[in-house]
Design an enzyme around this catalytic site. Structure first.
Site, mmCIF file in Angstrom:
data_model
loop_
_atom_site.group_PDB
_atom_site.id
_atom_site.type_symbol
_atom_site.label_atom_id
_atom_site.label_comp_id
_atom_site.label_asym_id
_atom_site.label_seq_id
_atom_site.Cartn_x
_atom_site.Cartn_y
_atom_site.Cartn_z
ATOM 1 C CD GLU A 177 32.482 17.515 54.314
ATOM 2 O OE1 GLU A 177 32.052 18.659 54.812
ATOM 3 O OE2 GLU A 177 33.547 17.605 53.675
ATOM 4 C CG ASP B 34 39.674 21.211 41.888
ATOM 5 O OD1 ASP B 34 39.231 20.894 43.119
ATOM 6 O OD2 ASP B 34 39.231 20.708 41.042
ATOM 7 C CG ASP C 241 37.521 17.804 53.533
ATOM 8 O OD1 ASP C 241 36.632 17.797 54.198
ATOM 9 O OD2 ASP C 241 38.040 18.300 52.888
ATOM 10 C CG ASP D 274 42.626 16.874 35.972
ATOM 11 O OD1 ASP D 274 41.754 16.303 36.003
ATOM 12 O OD2 ASP D 274 43.120 17.299 34.791
ATOM 13 C CG ASP E 159 36.304 19.290 39.633
ATOM 14 O OD1 ASP E 159 37.079 19.109 40.838
ATOM 15 O OD2 ASP E 159 36.926 19.291 38.387
ATOM 16 C CG HIS F 91 33.656 19.993 46.429
ATOM 17 N ND1 HIS F 91 32.954 20.928 45.838
ATOM 18 C CD2 HIS F 91 33.489 19.990 47.589
ATOM 19 C CE1 HIS F 91 32.102 21.457 46.793
ATOM 20 N NE2 HIS F 91 32.521 20.957 47.882
ATOM 21 C CG ASN G 135 38.448 19.204 46.047
ATOM 22 O OD1 ASN G 135 38.039 18.858 44.744
ATOM 23 N ND2 ASN G 135 38.391 20.448 46.335
ATOM 24 N N GLY H 208 6.835 24.692 69.028
ATOM 25 C CA GLY H 208 5.922 23.621 68.640
ATOM 26 C C GLY H 208 6.289 22.897 67.435
HETATM 27 CA CA CA Z 1 37.583 19.130 42.642
#
Ligand code: CA
Length: 534
Positions: A295, A234, A265, A236, A228, A269, A136, A334
């Site tokens: 995941e 991050d 992983d 692309d 994302d 995202h 990611n 319970g």
């Molecule tokens: Ca991402």
């Protein structure tokens, strides 16, 4: 009265049918039935950063194999942002502890040579290694670059909360220690869609990169508007160079190491359509049996089921909803055990559920902590290990304990009897299953075995007071004396002429009953206490 008799009559007929079915299945030709599969997550968050973990794992391979482990999910072994990084803070996909980068040649876990040795030894002993693929994001860039971006609302990432501005951020990667070996791809700002820090004014925020045809991926989780962005820089996946480099990496690593699959992983995202292409590409390259578990962290099964659909059911998923059930039930006085599997992935998609009790994110002090009361741990493990649904994964921290990095070190879970439960899975948890989910605080189930594993077992669990349950284990067992492999209940249960036994369980406990003379019972002694010696 009439309706009660009628009801009892129906019940009796139902039982006759079950008895007949069990006896019919006993004759079925399953002599070559394989052993049950069992995965292990081979690390916890605080494994010492002594670069000896690949060696540690290699030393325990034989004992893991003995208790039935046939797949091992190892920690992310690509170079991290620092020598003590666990690898989710990934810097370089192509550095497996080979190049002097980010302060060290080895990763937290060891060198590439040691990794190769571990994976070869695992393959030889019959344990498939699952690579933890962190796709990611990237962390710890080599230099900053200037580019246009807008700030977005962290609670709704579709909402821009600033005008476009030039920011300076850590997004330049040239991998000086590795150079061009394995891949000549260098990463720049246009390979990313977001970042969380602007060096111009020293501000932390979620910045979305602004450029033509850029923006958040739309085929990701809708949490926070659009999920994302998770952390670091991050990636692309609408950029063809990124797609190509990561596809190429997938080919490369499966040839570099003898792996049997991958854990993906943080799949909620990044682009689902890229993931599907990636999985297809891995199976074309490494064979159709390349195993993939994703995941997708969510407490309710709805989004997980949607994701499976979008992936054409080509992957397995960790059953996070089940972990939350275990956590809640274990802390609720319970709680109705009959409902333990309600709203879990394993209930809806047993063929696609990797069931587990704890992992590196849910262990104490971690971001997704899901504490499970210690009395309940063996109940939870019995429910994932001994039943027919789901593919269970046992956790390193539960098997060996968590010794460092926590205020209160944890001893091995289940009073040290997790290996017993795993071994019971390997030896006895086969064939047809009959549930006795008939009492709120005490449930039971029976496995009837198959021709190759004929013993079967009877499991009784209580989250309240001590109890007993009369269960049918099969007429062929008449006259046998069954005892609890966990030794938490010291009674001996005689199986009557009709194939029934009355199986006790102590308060807030679980017992796993098997014929005292069954094949393999002698293995439950000190035989595998070696597992705790490393
Ligand atoms: Ca991402």
């Amino acid at each position: 009265m009439k309706s009660l008799l009628c009801c009892l009559g129906r019940e009796k007929r139902k039982w006759r049918e079950i008895e007949a079915e069990v006896e019919r299945l006993d004759q079925s030709p399953t002599w070559d039935a394989p052993d049950n599969a069992l995965m292990m997550q081979a690390f916890e968050w605080h494994v010492p950063d002594d670069q000896k973990h690949w060696q540690r794992l290699q030393s325990v391979l034989p004992s893991l194999r003995q208790i039935g482990v046939d797949r091992m999910w190892i920690p992310p072994g690509c170079k991290a942002m620092s020598p003590s990084g666990n690898g989710y803070d990934i810097y370089d996909l192509y550095d497996l502890g080979e190049f002097d980068q980010k302060g060290c040649r080895a990763t937290k876990w060891g060198t590439k040579e040691e990794l190769l040795e571990l994976t070869r030894a695992a393959q030889k002993i019959g344990i498939g290694v699952i690579w933890d693929a962190v796709l990611n994001h990237k962390a710890a860039a080599d230099y900053t670059e200037m580019f246009p971006a807008v700030k977005v609302d962290p609670k709704d990432r579709n909402v821009e909360i600033s005008s476009p501005q030039e920011i300076e951020a850590w997004v330049g990667y040239d991998f000086p220690g590795r150079g061009e070996k394995y891949s000549s791809m260098k990463y720049h700002w246009h390979h990313f869609s977001g970042i969380d820090y602007n060096a111009v004014d020293n501000q932390n925020a979620i910045y979305k990169v602004v450029a033509p045809n850029k923006g958040w991926a739309t085929d990701v989780s809708k949490e926070n508007g659009n999920y994302d962005y998770l952390m670091f820089a991050d990636l692309d996946y609408s950029n063809p160079e990124v797609r190509q480099d990561v596809m190429k990496w997938g080919e490369w690593i499966g040839k570099e190491l003898p792996l049997s699959g991958m854990r993906l992983d943080a799949v909620k995202h990044y682009s689902f359509s890229f993931q599907k292409q990636f999985v297809d590409h891995m199976r074309r390259t490494h064979g159709p049996n390349w195993f993939v578990v994703a995941e997708f962290w969510r407490g309710a099964p709805g989004e997980l089921l949607d994701y499976l659909q979008k992936m054409d059911h080509k992957v397995a998923l960790f059953d996070a909803p089940l972990v939350y059930r275990f956590s809640n039930f274990s802390r609720t006085e319970g709680a109705d055990l009959r409902k333990i599997f309600d709203d879990t992935l394993v209930k809806y998609k047993p063929q696609h559920a990797v069931t587990f009790v704890a992992n590196h994110d849910t262990q104490p002090g971690q971001s997704l902590e899901a504490p499970i009361a210690s009395y309940f741990k063996p109940l939870a493990y019995a429910l994932i290990l001994l039943r027919s649904e789901g593919y269970p994964c046992i956790f390193y921290g539960d098997l060996y304990g968590i010794k460092e990095g926590v205020k209160n070190p944890l001893a091995p879970s289940c009073g040290g009897k997790l290996p017993h439960l795993a071994l019971a899975r390997k030896l006895y948890a086969y064939g047809m299953q009959r549930d006795y989910f008939d009492k709120r605080s005490c449930i039971g189930f029976v496995r009837y075995g198959n021709l190759r594993h004929p013993s079967g077992l009877a499991c009784v669990l209580s989250n309240g007071s001590a109890s007993k349950k009369r269960m049918f284990v099969g007429r062929k067992h008449a006259g046998e004396r069954w005892t609890d492999i966990l030794e938490w209940n010291g009674e001996t249960v005689m199986i009557d002429d009709r194939g029934y036994g009355v199986f006790p369980v102590s308060a807030r406990s679980v017992s796993v009953w098997v014929d005292a003379a069954a094949e393999g019972r002698d293995m439950f002694g000190d035989f595998y206490s070696d597992i705790y010696k490393h």
